[in-house]
Write a protein that holds these residues in place. Structure first.
Motif, PDB file in Angstrom:
ATOM      1  N   VAL A  62     -14.519  22.070 -26.740  1.00  0.00           N
ATOM      2  CA  VAL A  62     -12.966  22.198 -26.442  1.00  0.00           C
ATOM      3  C   VAL A  62     -12.477  20.852 -26.958  1.00  0.00           C
ATOM      4  O   VAL A  62     -12.936  19.524 -26.602  1.00  0.00           O
ATOM      5  CB  VAL A  62     -12.759  22.505 -25.184  1.00  0.00           C
ATOM      6  N   VAL A  63     -11.259  20.551 -27.738  1.00  0.00           N
ATOM      7  CA  VAL A  63     -10.834  19.464 -28.111  1.00  0.00           C
ATOM      8  C   VAL A  63      -9.745  19.053 -27.046  1.00  0.00           C
ATOM      9  O   VAL A  63      -9.142  20.168 -26.841  1.00  0.00           O
ATOM     10  CB  VAL A  63     -10.040  19.438 -29.387  1.00  0.00           C
ATOM     11  N   THR A  64      -9.983  18.215 -26.237  1.00  0.00           N
ATOM     12  CA  THR A  64      -9.067  17.627 -25.176  1.00  0.00           C
ATOM     13  C   THR A  64      -8.394  16.372 -25.674  1.00  0.00           C
ATOM     14  O   THR A  64      -9.048  15.520 -26.041  1.00  0.00           O
ATOM     15  CB  THR A  64      -9.802  17.539 -24.031  1.00  0.00           C
ATOM     16  N   TYR A  65      -7.061  16.275 -25.252  1.00  0.00           N
ATOM     17  CA  TYR A  65      -6.438  14.815 -25.405  1.00  0.00           C
ATOM     18  C   TYR A  65      -6.102  14.224 -23.984  1.00  0.00           C
ATOM     19  O   TYR A  65      -5.275  15.057 -23.297  1.00  0.00           O
ATOM     20  CB  TYR A  65      -5.133  14.999 -26.118  1.00  0.00           C
ATOM     21  N   GLN A  66      -6.664  13.274 -23.598  1.00  0.00           N
ATOM     22  CA  GLN A  66      -6.442  13.029 -22.257  1.00  0.00           C
ATOM     23  C   GLN A  66      -4.862  11.888 -22.574  1.00  0.00           C
ATOM     24  O   GLN A  66      -4.822  11.326 -23.276  1.00  0.00           O
ATOM     25  CB  GLN A  66      -7.447  11.726 -21.749  1.00  0.00           C
ATOM     26  N   MET A 102      -1.247  -0.661 -27.984  1.00  0.00           N
ATOM     27  CA  MET A 102      -1.784   0.764 -27.702  1.00  0.00           C
ATOM     28  C   MET A 102      -1.748   1.522 -29.247  1.00  0.00           C
ATOM     29  O   MET A 102      -2.751   2.025 -29.277  1.00  0.00           O
ATOM     30  CB  MET A 102      -0.879   1.332 -26.871  1.00  0.00           C
ATOM     31  N   LYS A 103      -0.890   1.144 -30.068  1.00  0.00           N
ATOM     32  CA  LYS A 103      -1.074   2.162 -31.185  1.00  0.00           C
ATOM     33  C   LYS A 103      -2.406   1.841 -31.953  1.00  0.00           C
ATOM     34  O   LYS A 103      -2.616   0.704 -32.455  1.00  0.00           O
ATOM     35  CB  LYS A 103       0.241   2.113 -32.036  1.00  0.00           C
ATOM     36  N   GLY A 104      -3.108   3.065 -32.084  1.00  0.00           N
ATOM     37  CA  GLY A 104      -4.546   2.624 -32.803  1.00  0.00           C
ATOM     38  C   GLY A 104      -5.577   2.118 -32.037  1.00  0.00           C
ATOM     39  O   GLY A 104      -6.686   1.870 -32.839  1.00  0.00           O
ATOM     40  N   THR A 110     -18.160   6.387 -26.954  1.00  0.00           N
ATOM     41  CA  THR A 110     -18.562   7.898 -27.498  1.00  0.00           C
ATOM     42  C   THR A 110     -17.907   9.117 -27.046  1.00  0.00           C
ATOM     43  O   THR A 110     -17.672   8.961 -25.909  1.00  0.00           O
ATOM     44  CB  THR A 110     -20.229   7.876 -27.366  1.00  0.00           C
ATOM     45  N   GLY A 111     -17.382   9.721 -27.891  1.00  0.00           N
ATOM     46  CA  GLY A 111     -16.687  11.028 -27.498  1.00  0.00           C
ATOM     47  C   GLY A 111     -15.107  10.901 -27.581  1.00  0.00           C
ATOM     48  O   GLY A 111     -14.378  11.904 -27.514  1.00  0.00           O
ATOM     49  N   PHE A 112     -14.837   9.822 -27.821  1.00  0.00           N
ATOM     50  CA  PHE A 112     -13.255   9.374 -27.662  1.00  0.00           C
ATOM     51  C   PHE A 112     -12.956   8.824 -29.268  1.00  0.00           C
ATOM     52  O   PHE A 112     -13.642   7.955 -29.852  1.00  0.00           O
ATOM     53  CB  PHE A 112     -12.755   8.342 -26.601  1.00  0.00           C
ATOM     54  N   LYS A 113     -11.600   8.862 -29.640  1.00  0.00           N
ATOM     55  CA  LYS A 113     -11.214   8.806 -30.931  1.00  0.00           C
ATOM     56  C   LYS A 113     -10.137   7.548 -30.564  1.00  0.00           C
ATOM     57  O   LYS A 113     -10.589   6.543 -29.699  1.00  0.00           O
ATOM     58  CB  LYS A 113     -10.471   9.587 -31.578  1.00  0.00           C
ATOM     59  N   ILE A 139      -5.385  10.416 -26.205  1.00  0.00           N
ATOM     60  CA  ILE A 139      -6.323  10.045 -27.034  1.00  0.00           C
ATOM     61  C   ILE A 139      -7.471  11.304 -26.916  1.00  0.00           C
ATOM     62  O   ILE A 139      -7.614  11.956 -26.020  1.00  0.00           O
ATOM     63  CB  ILE A 139      -7.253   8.854 -26.414  1.00  0.00           C
ATOM     64  N   GLN A 140      -7.926  11.649 -28.091  1.00  0.00           N
ATOM     65  CA  GLN A 140      -8.815  12.866 -28.325  1.00  0.00           C
ATOM     66  C   GLN A 140     -10.176  12.668 -27.661  1.00  0.00           C
ATOM     67  O   GLN A 140     -10.842  11.560 -27.660  1.00  0.00           O
ATOM     68  CB  GLN A 140      -9.109  13.291 -29.785  1.00  0.00           C
ATOM     69  N   LYS A 141     -10.542  13.785 -26.616  1.00  0.00           N
ATOM     70  CA  LYS A 141     -11.756  13.623 -26.233  1.00  0.00           C
ATOM     71  C   LYS A 141     -12.496  14.841 -26.600  1.00  0.00           C
ATOM     72  O   LYS A 141     -12.174  15.791 -26.225  1.00  0.00           O
ATOM     73  CB  LYS A 141     -11.835  13.320 -24.644  1.00  0.00           C
ATOM     74  N   LEU A 142     -13.744  14.979 -27.000  1.00  0.00           N
ATOM     75  CA  LEU A 142     -14.430  16.045 -27.092  1.00  0.00           C
ATOM     76  C   LEU A 142     -15.197  16.483 -25.802  1.00  0.00           C
ATOM     77  O   LEU A 142     -16.125  15.569 -25.221  1.00  0.00           O
ATOM     78  CB  LEU A 142     -15.570  15.832 -28.113  1.00  0.00           C
TER      79      LEU A 142
END
Length: 143
Positions: A62-66, A102-104, A110-113, A139-142
């Motif tokens: 599942v692709v989750t964004y915190q 914060m931007k970028g 590991t697991g976060f973008k 932030i995307q988290k797998l």
């Protein structure tokens, strides 16, 4: 790796990249932030929610964004009901620093973008002499 592993990393990142802050807090939510003393200028780092996106492979991935609120709190005794430009003028350099930090931002876990700014569910607010400026980052988290 804990679910809220990003919180202390965000606090340290803000402290390093936004000089001049009196404190960086971690209240549970925006309501608790408003009840606190809110020394000025300060920032609150608040875990807001998850935004669940798509899944892949029978629901196993599942692709989750915190979502994290970064809230600047500023006080200025000269900013009253009829004239609030002074408080915005005081807040502006801190806002620029927060957005730049914060931007970028990649926490290299590991697991976060990387963090991306998104629309804040909380509006700018306050009362005479005190204002808060919320900014939402996700932030995307797998999982």
């Amino acid at each position: 790796m804990g679910y809220f592993v990003l919180e202390p990393i965000l606090v340290d990142h803000i402290k390093q990249h936004v000089p001049g802050l009196v404190e960086v807090n971690t209240p549970f939510n925006i309501e608790e932030m408003l009840e606190a003393s809110n020394n000025s200028p300060s920032v609150s780092v608040i875990y807001y929610d998850d935004r669940v996106s798509t899944d892949a492979g029978r629901g196993e991935m599942v692709v989750t964004y915190q979502q994290w609120l970064i809230v600047l709190s500023v006080r200025h005794s000269g900013a009253q009901l009829q004239e609030t430009s002074l408080i915005r003028k005081e807040a502006e350099p801190f806002i620029d620093q927060i957005l730049g930090a914060m931007k970028g931002f990649n926490p290299a876990i590991t697991g976060f973008k990387t963090f991306k700014r998104t629309n804040s569910p909380v509006r700018v607010g306050g009362k005479a002499g005190h204002c808060y400026f919320p900014f939402m980052f996700e932030i995307q988290k797998l999982i």
